[in-house]
Every structure is written in C-alpha cells, then in structure tokens.
Write an enzyme that holds these catalytic residues in place. Sequence first.
Site, mmCIF file in Angstrom:
data_model
loop_
_atom_site.group_PDB
_atom_site.id
_atom_site.type_symbol
_atom_site.label_atom_id
_atom_site.label_comp_id
_atom_site.label_asym_id
_atom_site.label_seq_id
_atom_site.Cartn_x
_atom_site.Cartn_y
_atom_site.Cartn_z
ATOM 1 N N ALA A 74 41.706 42.340 38.963
ATOM 2 C CA ALA A 74 41.389 42.688 37.704
ATOM 3 C C ALA A 74 41.739 43.998 37.668
ATOM 4 O O ALA A 74 41.981 44.752 38.433
ATOM 5 C CB ALA A 74 39.709 42.441 37.512
ATOM 6 N N GLY A 117 39.786 39.232 41.237
ATOM 7 C CA GLY A 117 39.809 38.277 39.906
ATOM 8 C C GLY A 117 41.173 37.316 40.189
ATOM 9 O O GLY A 117 41.025 36.094 39.652
ATOM 10 N N GLU A 120 40.022 34.614 42.454
ATOM 11 C CA GLU A 120 39.127 33.826 41.630
ATOM 12 C C GLU A 120 39.777 33.031 40.554
ATOM 13 O O GLU A 120 39.256 31.593 40.317
ATOM 14 C CB GLU A 120 38.035 34.521 40.866
ATOM 15 C CG GLU A 120 37.205 35.132 42.012
ATOM 16 C CD GLU A 120 36.060 36.238 41.560
ATOM 17 O OE1 GLU A 120 34.953 36.031 41.749
ATOM 18 O OE2 GLU A 120 36.464 37.306 40.808
ATOM 19 N N GLU A 140 35.931 43.350 46.291
ATOM 20 C CA GLU A 140 35.029 43.820 45.171
ATOM 21 C C GLU A 140 33.699 44.609 45.753
ATOM 22 O O GLU A 140 33.389 45.888 45.012
ATOM 23 C CB GLU A 140 34.315 42.779 44.456
ATOM 24 C CG GLU A 140 35.409 42.190 43.359
ATOM 25 C CD GLU A 140 36.017 41.029 43.724
ATOM 26 O OE1 GLU A 140 36.825 39.988 43.022
ATOM 27 O OE2 GLU A 140 36.307 40.668 45.061
#
Length: 256
Positions: A74, A117, A120, A140
């Site tokens: 992200a 992300g 994911e 993370e």
Amino acid sequence: MSQYSETHDPEIRFETLEVEWREDRVVVELHRPEARNAINAEMIAELHQVCARIEADPKPLLLTGHGTVFAGGADIAELRERGREQALAGINSRLFERLHRLQAPTMAAVDGFALGGGAELSYACDIRIATPTAVFAQPEPGLGIIAGAGACWRLKELVGTSVAKQVLLGGFKLDAEAALRHGLVAEIVPSEELRERAHGLIDRMAASSAMALRMTKMVLDADGVHPLADDLTQAVLFESADKHDRMTRFLERKKR
C-alpha cells in the site's frame, strides 16, 4: 495517463490501471511504475469501478502488475495519514472482499514482489500463478500496523496457520518455491511466459460453462458444510440448456 483497449465505454480512462475489456475476460494491470505499483486510494477507487463493471457483466478477471513487480504494498505516505475512522472504514479490505466475491473466477499473475496490501490483493483472487522471482511478504508489523486487509485470516486459509504465523509474526517471506510448496500458487512459470500461461488457464475456464463455474465458486465460498447447497445448485444446473448441450456433445464424441 493510462488507457485501456477494447472497452465498452471509451470515454473512461484510468490513472493507475491498464484495463482490457475482452469478450470473455477482463485483464487488469496495476500501473504505477513510479511507485512499484503501490496501492493508493485512487487505485482502490478505480478497482471498485472495475468490480462494478464485472458485477454487471460477469466474466473471468486476470490481475497482474506492470513491469517486474506485482504490487509493492500500500502507499505508505497515505497510510501514515490515516486514522481510526479510515481503519474502521476498511478502505482496502472492503475492495479485496468485493473482488473475492465476484461471481466469475479471478486470477492473479504475480511477477516479482507482492508485498503488504499487494500480497493481500493476490490472496483475494481465486487462483495465483507466479514467476521464479515472485515474493509474498507482510511487513506491516514493522510499520506499527497489522496486515489488516485480509492476510490475518485469508492467508491462514490458503497456507495453514503455522505458515501464516511465520509470515505474519516472524516476518518470513514466501518466495515462489515456498509459495508453490504451500499451495499459495498453482504453478511457477518463466516471466516471459506469465501472461500467456495465465491466459491459457482463463481459456480453459472460458471453455467451461460460465454458469457452472459461477455456481461452483458460490458453493466453494459458502460457510460450513453445505450438502444442501450442492443439491440446490446442481438442481439449477441440471435444468439448463447449456448442461444438456454439453453432455450431448460429449456423448456424441464418445460414439466416434
């Protein structure tokens, strides 16, 4: 500005995606080369637009990244400014769940890094294939947050609790061989063949009954043991003209 070809709506243009709307599939390339295809709010919004179109006209989705990286996570600059309300809104997780629940099959073709992300996002797809340079990781906790867009439960479903804890707590990375060994990816293919092999798999899907695939996915994704769901789904398919035609062709081929 990125564009996409073969679209039904030529005035739509995306800034962070390259999208092809084909007759039997949708091909989406994450396209932020200046940021290793990092997922930012604009990309999330544009992927929601793609999902809306596929929901209205279901067809298989192929998701890949520009260049030699799938998605480098992200956008950290955006994440740093998000607070409690943004976390509760589930900005990324709501999109990934929407992607996961698309009625037609979805596939991620992963070359290079799929981090945070980005990993994911790939977990939300039904099937993943990868190149030898693919790496899945969840960094993370090192940034003071959890992998909050599905990894804490979806990765456990995909590779098992022990491996998920190694990745999420221990900071281990899953390279292509480890991802294949643990069932996260279906196969490893050379980088130059990645898209061709991905399209080959979607060709196989496109040759199957779209309704049968759709209902198989629905039953697979249902919670708990569901023999009744199997029976009800099969009852619908048994009455379809497509099922009758396909089985008739099969029996006619056997006679030859």
